[in-house]
Design a protein around this motif. Structure first.
Motif, mmCIF file in Angstrom:
data_model
loop_
_atom_site.group_PDB
_atom_site.id
_atom_site.type_symbol
_atom_site.label_atom_id
_atom_site.label_comp_id
_atom_site.label_asym_id
_atom_site.label_seq_id
_atom_site.Cartn_x
_atom_site.Cartn_y
_atom_site.Cartn_z
ATOM 1 N N GLY A 254 -1.336 13.346 -3.456
ATOM 2 C CA GLY A 254 -0.085 12.622 -2.990
ATOM 3 C C GLY A 254 1.160 12.211 -3.950
ATOM 4 N N ASP A 255 1.437 10.963 -3.699
ATOM 5 C CA ASP A 255 2.525 10.548 -4.545
ATOM 6 C C ASP A 255 2.211 9.142 -5.164
ATOM 7 N N ARG A 256 2.836 8.784 -6.248
ATOM 8 C CA ARG A 256 2.675 7.816 -7.121
ATOM 9 C C ARG A 256 1.125 7.336 -7.280
ATOM 10 N N LEU A 257 0.291 8.162 -7.808
ATOM 11 C CA LEU A 257 -0.811 8.044 -8.003
ATOM 12 C C LEU A 257 -1.425 6.855 -9.010
ATOM 13 N N GLU A 258 -0.458 6.326 -9.507
ATOM 14 C CA GLU A 258 -0.645 4.984 -10.567
ATOM 15 C C GLU A 258 -0.936 3.823 -9.572
ATOM 16 N N LEU A 259 -0.433 3.861 -8.202
ATOM 17 C CA LEU A 259 -0.338 2.603 -7.586
ATOM 18 C C LEU A 259 -1.561 2.686 -6.553
ATOM 19 N N ALA A 260 -1.903 1.546 -6.001
ATOM 20 C CA ALA A 260 -3.003 1.474 -4.963
ATOM 21 C C ALA A 260 -2.571 2.400 -3.690
ATOM 22 N N PRO A 261 -3.645 2.945 -3.072
ATOM 23 C CA PRO A 261 -3.201 4.078 -2.054
ATOM 24 C C PRO A 261 -2.412 3.505 -0.960
ATOM 25 N N HIS A 262 -2.369 2.216 -0.377
ATOM 26 C CA HIS A 262 -1.837 1.655 0.647
ATOM 27 C C HIS A 262 -0.306 1.479 0.274
ATOM 28 N N LEU A 263 0.045 1.573 -1.001
ATOM 29 C CA LEU A 263 1.356 1.201 -1.503
ATOM 30 C C LEU A 263 2.423 2.712 -1.644
ATOM 31 N N THR A 264 1.668 3.723 -1.336
ATOM 32 C CA THR A 264 2.258 4.974 -1.385
ATOM 33 C C THR A 264 2.724 5.334 -0.104
ATOM 34 N N ASP A 265 3.558 6.536 -0.332
ATOM 35 C CA ASP A 265 3.876 7.274 1.131
ATOM 36 C C ASP A 265 2.928 8.110 1.763
ATOM 37 N N ILE A 266 2.158 8.828 0.770
ATOM 38 C CA ILE A 266 0.924 9.501 1.306
ATOM 39 C C ILE A 266 -0.146 9.644 0.180
ATOM 40 N N THR A 267 -1.424 9.040 0.509
ATOM 41 C CA THR A 267 -2.176 9.382 -0.228
ATOM 42 C C THR A 267 -3.595 9.815 0.465
ATOM 43 N N GLU A 268 -4.354 10.995 -0.248
ATOM 44 C CA GLU A 268 -5.705 11.197 0.328
ATOM 45 C C GLU A 268 -6.553 11.082 -1.049
ATOM 46 N N ALA A 269 -7.383 10.073 -0.907
ATOM 47 C CA ALA A 269 -8.310 9.582 -2.108
ATOM 48 C C ALA A 269 -9.803 9.536 -1.687
ATOM 49 N N LEU A 270 -10.609 10.379 -2.398
ATOM 50 C CA LEU A 270 -11.780 10.414 -1.830
ATOM 51 C C LEU A 270 -12.958 10.187 -2.893
ATOM 52 N N ASP A 271 -13.785 9.138 -2.819
ATOM 53 C CA ASP A 271 -14.810 8.702 -3.841
ATOM 54 C C ASP A 271 -16.295 9.212 -3.229
#
Length: 717
Positions: A254-271
């Motif tokens: 997504g974008d701005r990977l250094e931020l928490a996911p909910h502070l970005t425009d789009i993030t897909e993060a899987l653990d």
């Protein structure tokens, strides 16, 4: 690629058939023992069913770190990336999407739908002994979802006292760094009655942005793998094998990977935290005519996920929606069973067995009011009879009866679906082989397959278009899908121009009845989510042929190429977008009679040349022809169908080997993947992009360097 095919066809058409020799079968692993086609050990050259084998040598030549990179080097096989945000990959056999293929681990169907979403990137090639590929229907042996074929991943057995360390560093497009470190070690007793092997891998990769819009096209990865496999023989007539592995992986795009996911425009993060284990007991009679096995395999996956973001907005409502996009998934799979194989004489072999499979999936994202709670049970009975009346003819008749139960509750905001299905399906299979002479074999076969209506791997991944998530729901009228698959093949091995040669041509035709199709309805939920409905189509035909040719004039040079020419069509026009109510201007019904994301021509080639005892060169590559690709262009889910360009993904690798001592060996290599940078150039940009609009090679031009050291333990027998 077309010119290469014509050139090789011209060369081979001018040659006369030579006489086969035993050495011919060695150059291309034709004497390899395989089990996937018949469920018992068989020399590949003599098996009634065509089985392709991918060996570690090929995986090393292609510099494949994970299975997703090495599987494409077999006819009829493609691995494609389906998401820019998370790197979701999908295996396609004969052009059919991932849910039509059965992935086995050590002969067991324990690879669940959730594992299939990212699992091809999570299994390192360093633990693989070989990969067996059976194209077309296999349901008579392995149950549902084997319509397109079966891929059997067989992990390494301890065979000698050895150790190995490997380090790989890659530079993607001159910008993003990927590092991979791995080890494995094996210990075998002097009597060979017991053995143990352990392995591990750590992989890190930086995200990479192809078009400078601040959003990733290659995802960030951080994964660890640990595992072990052991065997014990209490006598010459029995063997107990146990294997266990653990995978911990974090991926994000997504974008701005250094931020928490909910502070970005789009993030897909899987653990992911994944456990896989298996235990099997094999036994043989003294005369080797009767054998039996009991087995159990388990997998348990826990996944923390984030599919969301601000979507380009900055209001309080946008922030609240982004904060609620966290989810979690639990997935458990188990398979247990047994079989007995008896060789009545040199002319008849009979196999009978039973198998029980269970899968439980609970996937929840509270912010989207999305929940999948599904349990699938399958009880299978199978039997198979092989008849060999003479040295030239073989036949196999078999069938499997599956009683499948699907209990599911599927909730998406105001949409609620449920499933309480009990389905009994008989899947027969018949194959024939005629040995024309020592060099030529003809094979033919039929298999019936089925898929029950349930949540598959693509439904457990959430894509984004227009900055909004896209969800699939099952139609209330959805019923099971069936198939009838026919194959015919010609295989020839002989000497041409003093070189060992292997040729294969295989025609296939698969008829799909009630195929599952995702239809966008134009409906959106109050939170803006786009909704697709899974419906039954009228029918489809998958037809074409696979080809493979190999030539090895000496042990220092091998050339092999293969590919597929096919056409996959629906028997009637199928709806992909059907707006509810009054459509928006310019958004009418979208239909097609062709399969999407399926090129009519695709293939591969590999060349290995050893210049000196210490230096060698590997030249490998894949070709992907033009195909139709969907692109969502509005918030309603309205889509356009575009034609992609063709790609030739060429890899070059130079190797240098040194034996310092009898027990110490060093291998170093340097090379370039995707030498010509054959890569997609029309990615969508920004938070509103369709993240599923991705096709072609997974990575652009990538430089790499690799060092491997290894040897034998000083206690080697």
């Amino acid at each position: 690629m077309k010119n290469c095919i014509l050139l090789f066809g011209l060369i081979f058409s001018q040659l006369t058939f030579g006489q086969s020799t035993d050495s011919i079968f060695d150059a291309f692993n034709l004497n390899e023992v395989v089990v996937s086609g018949t469920r018992y050990a068989y020399d590949r050259s003599e098996a009634p069913i065509v089985v392709d084998v991918i060996k570690p040598k090929l995986l090393q030549a292609t510099q494949s770190i994970s299975l997703s990179e090495g599987l494409a080097y077999a006819p009829g096989v493609r691995v494609e990336t389906n998401c820019q945000n998370c790197g979701f990959t999908q295996l396609r056999l004969n052009g059919l999407e991932g849910a039509y293929s059965q992935i086995l681990v050590n002969n067991r169907a324990v690879f669940s739908a959730l594992n299939s979403v990212y699992g091809l990137e999570q299994i390192p090639t360093s633990i693989v002994e070989k990969i067996e590929v059976v194209r077309s229907g296999g349901s008579a042996l392995y149950g549902s979802n084997a319509i397109g074929g079966t891929v059997n991943i067989i992990t390494k057995d301890p065979q000698e006292n050895s150790w190995e360390l490997k380090q790989n560093i890659s530079l993607i497009a001159g910008e993003a760094i990927e590092q991979n470190s791995s080890f494995n070690t094996s210990v075998v007793s002097k009597s060979s009655a017991s053995g143990f092997t352990a392995y591990g891998m750590q992989r890190t990769r930086e995200a990479w942005d192809a078009n400078g819009d601040g959003f990733s096209e290659a995802v960030q990865l951080n994964s660890k793998v640990l595992g072990a496999k052991a065997f014990y023989k209490s006598s010459k007539q029995s063997k107990l094998t146990a294997d266990i592995s653990w995978v911990d992986e974090y991926r994000r795009g997504g974008d701005r990977l250094e931020l928490a996911p909910h502070l970005t425009d789009i993030t897909e993060a899987l653990d992911h935290s994944i456990f896989l284990g298996g235990l099997s007991l094999e036994a043989w009679s003294k005369d080797k005519r009767t054998s039996g096995s009991l087995y159990v395999s388990l997998s348990n996956t826990l996944r923390d996920s984030y599919y969301g973001g601000l979507g380009g907005g900055r209001t309080a409502e946008d922030s609240a929606a982004a904060l609620n996009a966290y989810g979690n998934t639990m997935d458990f799979s188990a398979v247990t069973g047994g079989q007995i194989t008896h060789n009545f004489s040199d002319k008849q072999v009979f196999v009978v067995g039973a198998e029980w499979q269970r899968n439980e999936t609970l996937d929840e994202i509270q912010g989207y009011q999305r929940s999948i709670d599904q349990q699938v049970h399958s009880y299978g009975l199978f039997a198979q009879h092989e008849w060999k009346p003479n040295k030239k003819f073989k036949s196999i008749l078999g069938a499997r009866y599956d009683l499948v139960s699907v209990e599911g509750r599927y909730i998406l905001s105001s949409i609620a679906r449920s499933s309480d299905l009990n389905l009994g399906v008989l899947s027969p299979r018949a194959t024939l082989m005629y040995k024309v002479n020592g060099a030529t074999r003809l094979r033919g076969g039929y298999a019936r397959g089925f898929r029950a209506p349930q949540t598959f791997n693509e439904d457990l991944h959430i894509s984004f278009a227009g900055g909004e998530p896209l969800f699939a729901v099952l139609s209330e009228e959805l019923t099971h899908e069936t198939s009838n698959a026919f194959t015919a093949s010609w295989n020839h091995t002989a000497n041409y121009f003093g070189g060992q040669t292997s040729l294969l041509a295989q025609a296939f035709l698969t008829q799909l009845n009630n195929p599952f199709i995702n239809v966008s309805t134009g409906a959106t939920l109050p939170n803006g989510s786009i909704v697709e409905e899974v419906r039954n189509g009228s029918g489809a035909l998958v037809q074409g042929f696979n080809y493979e040719a190999g030539w090895a004039p000496n042990p220092g040079f091998t050339l092999q190429l293969g590919g597929t020419v096919q056409r996959n069509t629906y028997t009637e026009l199928q709806t992909l977008f059907e707006p509810e109510g009054i459509p928006l201007p310019g958004e009418g019904i979208v239909t097609t009679d062709r399969f999407l994301r399926t090129p009519n021509i695709y293939g591969y080639f590999t060349t290995g040349y050893r210049h000196t005892p210490r230096t060698s060169l590997d030249l490998t590559g894949t070709y992907t022809g033009r195909m139709l690709v969907p692109l969502i262009v509005s918030d309603s889910g309205f889509l356009e169908i575009r034609e992609s360009k063709q790609f030739l993904d060429l890899n070059v690798k130079i190797n240098y080997d040194v034996d310092f001592k009898e027990r110490f060996h060093l291998e170093s290599s340097v090379g370039i993947k995707n030498l010509f940078n054959s890569f997609q150039d029309d990615f969508q940009s920004g938070a509103a992009r369709d993240a599923s609009y991705i096709y072609g090679p997974a990575l652009p031009r990538t430089l790499f360097i690799s060092i491997k050291i290894g040897g034998r333990h000083s206690t080697d027998k």
